[in-house]
Scaffold this motif. Structure first.
Motif, PDB file in Angstrom:
ATOM      1  N   PHE A  41     -23.649 -24.704 -32.047  1.00  0.00           N
ATOM      2  CA  PHE A  41     -22.650 -23.784 -31.510  1.00  0.00           C
ATOM      3  C   PHE A  41     -22.121 -22.876 -32.620  1.00  0.00           C
ATOM      4  CE2 PHE A  41     -18.485 -22.302 -30.318  1.00  0.00           C
ATOM      5  CZ  PHE A  41     -18.610 -21.986 -28.971  1.00  0.00           C
ATOM      6  N   SER A  42     -21.820 -23.456 -33.782  1.00  0.00           N
ATOM      7  CA  SER A  42     -21.273 -22.685 -34.898  1.00  0.00           C
ATOM      8  C   SER A  42     -22.271 -21.645 -35.389  1.00  0.00           C
ATOM      9  CB  SER A  42     -20.878 -23.628 -36.039  1.00  0.00           C
ATOM     10  OG  SER A  42     -19.828 -24.482 -35.648  1.00  0.00           O
ATOM     11  N   ILE A  43     -23.554 -22.004 -35.429  1.00  0.00           N
ATOM     12  CA  ILE A  43     -24.585 -21.052 -35.853  1.00  0.00           C
ATOM     13  C   ILE A  43     -24.645 -19.884 -34.876  1.00  0.00           C
ATOM     14  CG2 ILE A  43     -27.075 -20.698 -36.110  1.00  0.00           C
ATOM     15  CD1 ILE A  43     -27.255 -23.578 -37.132  1.00  0.00           C
ATOM     16  N   LEU A  44     -24.701 -20.212 -33.580  1.00  0.00           N
ATOM     17  CA  LEU A  44     -24.803 -19.164 -32.563  1.00  0.00           C
ATOM     18  C   LEU A  44     -23.558 -18.288 -32.540  1.00  0.00           C
ATOM     19  CD1 LEU A  44     -26.583 -18.014 -30.363  1.00  0.00           C
ATOM     20  CD2 LEU A  44     -25.523 -19.603 -28.734  1.00  0.00           C
ATOM     21  N   TRP A  45     -22.384 -18.892 -32.738  1.00  0.00           N
ATOM     22  CA  TRP A  45     -21.150 -18.112 -32.755  1.00  0.00           C
ATOM     23  C   TRP A  45     -21.114 -17.160 -33.952  1.00  0.00           C
ATOM     24  CZ3 TRP A  45     -17.475 -16.948 -29.411  1.00  0.00           C
ATOM     25  CH2 TRP A  45     -16.336 -16.292 -29.890  1.00  0.00           C
ATOM     26  N   ASN A  89     -21.393 -11.449 -35.596  1.00  0.00           N
ATOM     27  CA  ASN A  89     -21.950 -10.498 -36.570  1.00  0.00           C
ATOM     28  C   ASN A  89     -23.156  -9.777 -35.980  1.00  0.00           C
ATOM     29  OD1 ASN A  89     -20.550 -10.889 -39.389  1.00  0.00           O
ATOM     30  ND2 ASN A  89     -20.804 -12.952 -38.540  1.00  0.00           N
ATOM     31  N   GLN A  90     -23.071  -9.473 -34.692  1.00  0.00           N
ATOM     32  CA  GLN A  90     -24.193  -8.831 -33.995  1.00  0.00           C
ATOM     33  C   GLN A  90     -24.672  -7.588 -34.720  1.00  0.00           C
ATOM     34  OE1 GLN A  90     -23.693  -8.344 -29.633  1.00  0.00           O
ATOM     35  NE2 GLN A  90     -21.896  -9.675 -29.868  1.00  0.00           N
ATOM     36  N   GLY A  91     -25.995  -7.465 -34.828  1.00  0.00           N
ATOM     37  CA  GLY A  91     -26.588  -6.292 -35.452  1.00  0.00           C
ATOM     38  C   GLY A  91     -26.766  -6.411 -36.950  1.00  0.00           C
ATOM     39  N   ARG A  92     -26.081  -7.382 -37.568  1.00  0.00           N
ATOM     40  CA  ARG A  92     -26.189  -7.557 -39.020  1.00  0.00           C
ATOM     41  C   ARG A  92     -27.120  -8.719 -39.328  1.00  0.00           C
ATOM     42  NH1 ARG A  92     -23.480 -10.053 -43.471  1.00  0.00           N
ATOM     43  NH2 ARG A  92     -21.973 -11.172 -42.167  1.00  0.00           N
ATOM     44  N   PHE A 110     -33.286 -13.273 -28.300  1.00  0.00           N
ATOM     45  CA  PHE A 110     -31.925 -13.310 -28.826  1.00  0.00           C
ATOM     46  C   PHE A 110     -31.882 -13.457 -30.350  1.00  0.00           C
ATOM     47  CE2 PHE A 110     -31.610 -14.882 -24.421  1.00  0.00           C
ATOM     48  CZ  PHE A 110     -30.767 -13.910 -23.907  1.00  0.00           C
ATOM     49  N   ILE A 111     -32.281 -14.593 -30.855  1.00  0.00           N
ATOM     50  CA  ILE A 111     -32.212 -14.829 -32.305  1.00  0.00           C
ATOM     51  C   ILE A 111     -33.517 -14.357 -32.944  1.00  0.00           C
ATOM     52  CG2 ILE A 111     -31.866 -16.527 -34.124  1.00  0.00           C
ATOM     53  CD1 ILE A 111     -30.460 -18.300 -32.084  1.00  0.00           C
ATOM     54  N   VAL A 139     -35.377 -12.203 -45.294  1.00  0.00           N
ATOM     55  CA  VAL A 139     -33.950 -11.842 -45.372  1.00  0.00           C
ATOM     56  C   VAL A 139     -33.093 -12.870 -44.635  1.00  0.00           C
ATOM     57  CG1 VAL A 139     -32.228 -10.063 -44.952  1.00  0.00           C
ATOM     58  CG2 VAL A 139     -34.591  -9.406 -45.436  1.00  0.00           C
ATOM     59  N   GLY A 140     -33.300 -13.024 -43.320  1.00  0.00           N
ATOM     60  CA  GLY A 140     -32.465 -13.960 -42.583  1.00  0.00           C
ATOM     61  C   GLY A 140     -32.623 -13.799 -41.084  1.00  0.00           C
ATOM     62  N   TYR A 141     -31.523 -13.948 -40.351  1.00  0.00           N
ATOM     63  CA  TYR A 141     -31.561 -13.921 -38.890  1.00  0.00           C
ATOM     64  C   TYR A 141     -30.496 -12.972 -38.350  1.00  0.00           C
ATOM     65  CZ  TYR A 141     -33.979 -18.304 -39.900  1.00  0.00           C
ATOM     66  OH  TYR A 141     -34.833 -19.241 -40.400  1.00  0.00           O
ATOM     67  N   LYS A 142     -30.753 -12.499 -37.116  1.00  0.00           N
ATOM     68  CA  LYS A 142     -29.745 -11.628 -36.496  1.00  0.00           C
ATOM     69  C   LYS A 142     -29.844 -11.696 -34.982  1.00  0.00           C
ATOM     70  CE  LYS A 142     -32.357  -7.259 -36.305  1.00  0.00           C
ATOM     71  NZ  LYS A 142     -32.317  -5.808 -36.616  1.00  0.00           N
ATOM     72  N   ILE A 143     -28.738 -11.386 -34.333  1.00  0.00           N
ATOM     73  CA  ILE A 143     -28.690 -11.179 -32.885  1.00  0.00           C
ATOM     74  C   ILE A 143     -28.316  -9.722 -32.668  1.00  0.00           C
ATOM     75  CG2 ILE A 143     -27.363 -11.629 -30.791  1.00  0.00           C
ATOM     76  CD1 ILE A 143     -27.197 -14.507 -31.513  1.00  0.00           C
TER      77      ILE A 143
END
Length: 232
Positions: free
Chosen positions: A165-169, A174-177, A220-221, A227-231
């Motif tokens: 939950f914390s990861i998804l939140w 930080n949508q788009g980043r 979604f993810i 670099v990393g992950y984003k939504i």
């Protein structure tokens, strides 16, 4: 968007030097050599700045009084400049709401460094304040609610562990980043990230399973390789 800085300094050599560095830094500068003129401008135009640099000893009203008047309505960072070095002056300025204090003579590069630091802190504070007001995100049918600690996908409940939950939140707010794995780990787990730590990757994979994400083209993810992950 360009950032606007209020500069109140009556010593011409110092003000000219600071203006050159601030202009070169890409800032818009409103300059006044008189504290009362600066205050009148702020009140007449309802002008809000990104940061103010105030000399303590200026005519009209001094920097301390100007700082106090600004703090009655505005919360942007204030850096005080003074030729005095007494602790009581520093305490006075900070008590009235100043964020930083620089004594003359100074290196203009130090002033620029302090300006950038204060602007970064102010930006983070504002972002955090906005995030604090949001309790739910709805991302194309994926809903996550912080108040109820629930998640649903197209109306169906998705059971998440507290970590998931914390990861998804964090990704949602930080949508788009693009969020680096290091940042995600340190903000969710609250520990220092260690190289070759696959914890984040494993939890992202589990989250994608629960969200029924296609392996090759997740909706979604998304992974930004290296670099990393984003939504989005």
């Amino acid at each position: 968007m360009e950032q606007r800085i209020l500069l109140v300094e009556d010593e011409e050599d110092i003000s000219n030097l600071l203006k050159i560095y601030l202009y070169d830094g890409g800032y818009i500068v409103d300059f006044f050599h008189n504290g009362l003129d600066a205050l009148n401008h702020i009140e007449t135009h309802n002008q809000e700045y990104d940061l103010a640099i105030l000399d303590v000893m200026v005519p009209g009203i001094n920097g301390f009084d100007l700082c106090r008047k600004i703090r009655e309505k505005y919360f942007y960072p204030i850096i005080m400049l003074t030729a005095k070095i007494e602790d009581i002056d520093k305490i006075t300025g900070l008590t009235l709401g100043a964020d930083d204090y620089i004594t003359k003579p100074f290196n203009p590069l130090e002033v620029m460094a302090r300006v950038k630091t204060q602007l970064r802190r102010y930006k983070r504070y504002n972002e955090h304040s906005v995030k604090e007001q949001v309790n739910e995100y709805d991302i194309r049918g994926l809903k996550i609610n912080k108040a109820t600690h629930t998640c649903s996908l197209f109306g169906e409940t998705v059971d998440l562990t507290p970590i998931e939950f914390s990861i998804l939140w964090y990704l949602s707010e930080n949508q788009g980043r693009v969020i680096p794995s290091e940042e995600l780990f340190e903000n969710v787990w609250g520990e220092k990230f260690i190289e070759n730590n696959n914890t984040v990757m494993a939890h992202i994979a589990r989250l994608r399973e629960k969200l029924k994400e296609p392996v090759k083209k997740p909706k979604f993810i998304k992974t930004v390789w290296g670099v990393g992950y984003k939504i989005e």
